[in-house]
Motif scaffolding. Structure first.
Motif, PDB file in Angstrom:
ATOM      1  N   THR A   5      33.474  54.727  57.103  1.00  0.00           N
ATOM      2  CA  THR A   5      33.233  53.526  56.412  1.00  0.00           C
ATOM      3  C   THR A   5      32.829  53.633  54.968  1.00  0.00           C
ATOM      4  O   THR A   5      33.441  53.094  53.836  1.00  0.00           O
ATOM      5  CB  THR A   5      31.780  52.673  56.823  1.00  0.00           C
ATOM      6  OG1 THR A   5      32.222  52.550  58.248  1.00  0.00           O
ATOM      7  CG2 THR A   5      31.970  51.297  56.021  1.00  0.00           C
ATOM      8  N   VAL A   6      32.218  54.977  54.553  1.00  0.00           N
ATOM      9  CA  VAL A   6      32.075  55.449  53.126  1.00  0.00           C
ATOM     10  C   VAL A   6      33.368  55.797  52.418  1.00  0.00           C
ATOM     11  O   VAL A   6      33.653  55.440  51.375  1.00  0.00           O
ATOM     12  CB  VAL A   6      31.225  56.507  53.038  1.00  0.00           C
ATOM     13  CG1 VAL A   6      31.054  57.002  51.635  1.00  0.00           C
ATOM     14  CG2 VAL A   6      30.038  56.222  53.607  1.00  0.00           C
ATOM     15  N   LYS A   7      34.200  56.443  53.226  1.00  0.00           N
ATOM     16  CA  LYS A   7      35.573  57.032  52.722  1.00  0.00           C
ATOM     17  C   LYS A   7      36.625  55.677  52.601  1.00  0.00           C
ATOM     18  O   LYS A   7      37.300  55.434  51.715  1.00  0.00           O
ATOM     19  CB  LYS A   7      36.543  57.704  53.680  1.00  0.00           C
ATOM     20  CG  LYS A   7      36.012  59.039  53.846  1.00  0.00           C
ATOM     21  CD  LYS A   7      36.868  60.028  54.509  1.00  0.00           C
ATOM     22  CE  LYS A   7      36.713  61.381  54.172  1.00  0.00           C
ATOM     23  NZ  LYS A   7      37.472  62.184  54.969  1.00  0.00           N
ATOM     24  N   THR A   8      36.463  54.635  53.374  1.00  0.00           N
ATOM     25  CA  THR A   8      37.233  53.264  53.074  1.00  0.00           C
ATOM     26  C   THR A   8      36.639  52.397  51.888  1.00  0.00           C
ATOM     27  O   THR A   8      37.423  52.254  51.127  1.00  0.00           O
ATOM     28  CB  THR A   8      36.994  52.449  54.412  1.00  0.00           C
ATOM     29  OG1 THR A   8      37.396  53.175  55.516  1.00  0.00           O
ATOM     30  CG2 THR A   8      37.688  50.818  54.132  1.00  0.00           C
ATOM     31  N   ALA A   9      35.225  52.344  51.511  1.00  0.00           N
ATOM     32  CA  ALA A   9      34.662  51.946  50.404  1.00  0.00           C
ATOM     33  C   ALA A   9      35.351  52.730  49.156  1.00  0.00           C
ATOM     34  O   ALA A   9      35.943  52.092  48.450  1.00  0.00           O
ATOM     35  CB  ALA A   9      33.269  51.788  50.466  1.00  0.00           C
ATOM     36  N   PHE A  10      35.239  54.019  49.248  1.00  0.00           N
ATOM     37  CA  PHE A  10      35.505  54.788  47.916  1.00  0.00           C
ATOM     38  C   PHE A  10      37.042  54.497  47.789  1.00  0.00           C
ATOM     39  O   PHE A  10      37.671  54.249  46.659  1.00  0.00           O
ATOM     40  CB  PHE A  10      35.423  56.262  48.398  1.00  0.00           C
ATOM     41  CG  PHE A  10      35.885  57.145  47.192  1.00  0.00           C
ATOM     42  CD1 PHE A  10      35.037  57.491  46.348  1.00  0.00           C
ATOM     43  CD2 PHE A  10      36.821  57.923  47.481  1.00  0.00           C
ATOM     44  CE1 PHE A  10      35.452  58.451  45.342  1.00  0.00           C
ATOM     45  CE2 PHE A  10      37.555  58.825  46.684  1.00  0.00           C
ATOM     46  CZ  PHE A  10      36.769  58.828  45.344  1.00  0.00           C
ATOM     47  N   ASN A  11      37.973  54.652  48.918  1.00  0.00           N
ATOM     48  CA  ASN A  11      39.473  54.362  48.763  1.00  0.00           C
ATOM     49  C   ASN A  11      39.682  52.946  48.246  1.00  0.00           C
ATOM     50  O   ASN A  11      40.651  52.875  47.316  1.00  0.00           O
ATOM     51  CB  ASN A  11      40.217  54.511  50.126  1.00  0.00           C
ATOM     52  CG  ASN A  11      40.069  55.882  50.620  1.00  0.00           C
ATOM     53  OD1 ASN A  11      39.694  56.698  49.773  1.00  0.00           O
ATOM     54  ND2 ASN A  11      40.143  56.153  51.803  1.00  0.00           N
ATOM     55  N   ALA A  12      38.904  52.018  48.603  1.00  0.00           N
ATOM     56  CA  ALA A  12      39.133  50.426  48.234  1.00  0.00           C
ATOM     57  C   ALA A  12      38.981  50.472  46.457  1.00  0.00           C
ATOM     58  O   ALA A  12      39.285  49.424  45.833  1.00  0.00           O
ATOM     59  CB  ALA A  12      38.358  49.508  48.631  1.00  0.00           C
ATOM     60  N   ALA A  13      37.957  51.140  45.980  1.00  0.00           N
ATOM     61  CA  ALA A  13      37.328  50.943  44.628  1.00  0.00           C
ATOM     62  C   ALA A  13      38.565  51.488  43.538  1.00  0.00           C
ATOM     63  O   ALA A  13      39.012  52.394  43.941  1.00  0.00           O
ATOM     64  CB  ALA A  13      36.032  51.734  44.746  1.00  0.00           C
ATOM     65  N   GLN A  14      38.505  50.838  42.537  1.00  0.00           N
ATOM     66  CA  GLN A  14      39.146  51.274  41.499  1.00  0.00           C
ATOM     67  C   GLN A  14      38.429  51.999  40.481  1.00  0.00           C
ATOM     68  O   GLN A  14      39.105  52.760  39.587  1.00  0.00           O
ATOM     69  CB  GLN A  14      39.980  49.887  40.766  1.00  0.00           C
ATOM     70  CG  GLN A  14      40.944  49.144  41.616  1.00  0.00           C
ATOM     71  CD  GLN A  14      41.206  47.749  41.058  1.00  0.00           C
ATOM     72  OE1 GLN A  14      40.929  47.522  39.886  1.00  0.00           O
ATOM     73  NE2 GLN A  14      42.058  47.003  41.739  1.00  0.00           N
ATOM     74  N   GLY A  15      37.269  51.726  40.509  1.00  0.00           N
ATOM     75  CA  GLY A  15      36.372  52.299  39.637  1.00  0.00           C
ATOM     76  C   GLY A  15      35.453  53.032  40.373  1.00  0.00           C
ATOM     77  O   GLY A  15      34.798  52.757  41.353  1.00  0.00           O
ATOM     78  N   ILE A  16      34.887  54.302  39.892  1.00  0.00           N
ATOM     79  CA  ILE A  16      33.907  55.213  40.574  1.00  0.00           C
ATOM     80  C   ILE A  16      32.714  55.542  39.527  1.00  0.00           C
ATOM     81  O   ILE A  16      33.090  55.810  38.354  1.00  0.00           O
ATOM     82  CB  ILE A  16      34.682  56.778  40.819  1.00  0.00           C
ATOM     83  CG1 ILE A  16      35.809  56.329  41.803  1.00  0.00           C
ATOM     84  CG2 ILE A  16      33.556  57.620  41.646  1.00  0.00           C
ATOM     85  CD1 ILE A  16      35.382  55.620  43.201  1.00  0.00           C
ATOM     86  N   VAL A  17      31.741  55.261  40.042  1.00  0.00           N
ATOM     87  CA  VAL A  17      30.460  55.506  39.065  1.00  0.00           C
ATOM     88  C   VAL A  17      29.493  56.639  39.670  1.00  0.00           C
ATOM     89  O   VAL A  17      29.046  56.503  40.999  1.00  0.00           O
ATOM     90  CB  VAL A  17      29.470  54.229  38.814  1.00  0.00           C
ATOM     91  CG1 VAL A  17      28.409  54.568  38.058  1.00  0.00           C
ATOM     92  CG2 VAL A  17      30.351  53.452  38.270  1.00  0.00           C
TER      93      VAL A  17
END
Length: 284
Positions: free
Chosen positions: A52-64
């Motif tokens: 689920t964490v990988k899916t959320a990371f993949n879906a994001a356009q920005g990383i903070v």
């Protein structure tokens, strides 16, 4: 324990759900963003168990992330860590220096003389990380990069917008300069003499993290503060500063925010602050 919380570091009035990953929506956001609590010394193969964490990371356009490595700041950091005209041998009694030196050699394999002119927090942090890596068996099962570094590295590889919340200089100021070197030295000796308690708490903290138990981690940090002193400068004050940035970043694009897990729970944690700011924050 103080230093373990620093490494991990860094809720409404009801208990927080058992989750390290939270979806942030509403308040004008066109697409959801995500808030994830990291454990700074945990390696990235841990994510294979949390799709689920990988899916959320993949879906994001920005990383903070909290900070990114800045090679140009390395010299400044090294200078901040040094004690000109002072040393561990001057700060500690002969007996205490020997106790720390013997422990440091046994645990890390290095002579304490290498750290003699560095601020005591450097020695304490090095010891703490060694304790955690050696005593917490579950950590050794994971491989790869530390989680925070992994997210930053992958963001660059995938051409996602990477935003640090703090500079390395700011983080080092929290670590090196908040307490006097005299207090750091006293804390170092206490760390070594009470290492059994630290090892037990380190295992407990790791188990709470791997269970996604934010409420348990929050309660453990509060119990620690009652015994060892205020850590608000590491968590609460930074949360308030970050809240001046996060809403804008999430409004620009769907964003994955990865910060130390202890920044999430509690009445001044990011979950509560985002909710207070009008966002819907739910566990995933």
């Amino acid at each position: 324990m103080r230093f373990i919380l620093v490494i991990l570091v860094l809720l409404s009035n009801i208990a927080v759900a058992q989750s390290l990953l939270w979806e942030v929506s509403g308040n004008g956001l066109k697409e959801p963003s995500y808030l994830f609590g990291t454990y700074h010394i945990l390696k990235d193969s841990y994510l294979d168990k949390t799709p689920t964490v990988k899916t959320a990371f993949n879906a994001a356009q920005g990383i903070v992330v909290e900070t990114t490595i800045d090679s140009s700041a390395m010299l400044s950091m090294a200078m901040r860590a040094i004690m000109p005209g002072n040393s561990l041998k001057k700060l500690l009694s002969d007996a205490d220096y020997k106790v720390v030196a013997d422990e440091f050699k046994q645990v890390t394999g290095y002579d304490l003389a290498m750290f003699n002119q560095m601020k005591p927090i450097m020695t304490a942090t090095t010891l703490t990380m060694s304790y955690a890596e050696k005593e917490v068996d579950t950590l050794s099962k994971f491989t790869g990069q530390p989680l925070d570094l992994y997210f930053a590295t992958e963001a660059k590889k995938r051409a996602k917008v990477l935003t640090p919340l703090e500079t390395m200089e700011q983080q080092m100021a929290f670590l090196f300069d908040h307490d006097s070197v005299e207090k750091q030295a006293a804390d170092l000796v206490k760390l070594v003499k009470e290492k059994k308690e630290l090892e037990d708490q380190s295992k407990h903290l790791t188990n709470l993290y791997l269970a996604g138990d934010l409420d348990g981690m929050w309660k453990l940090s509060q119990a620690h503060e009652k015994k060892h002193g205020d850590l608000s400068y590491l968590v609460n004050e930074r949360n308030q500063t970050w809240m001046g940035k996060l809403p804008t970043l999430m409004a620009l694009r769907p964003t994955f925010v990865a910060v130390g897990a202890l920044h999430l729970p509690g009445p001044t944690g990011l979950i509560a602050l985002l909710r207070k700011g009008g966002f819907l924050v739910k566990p995933l």
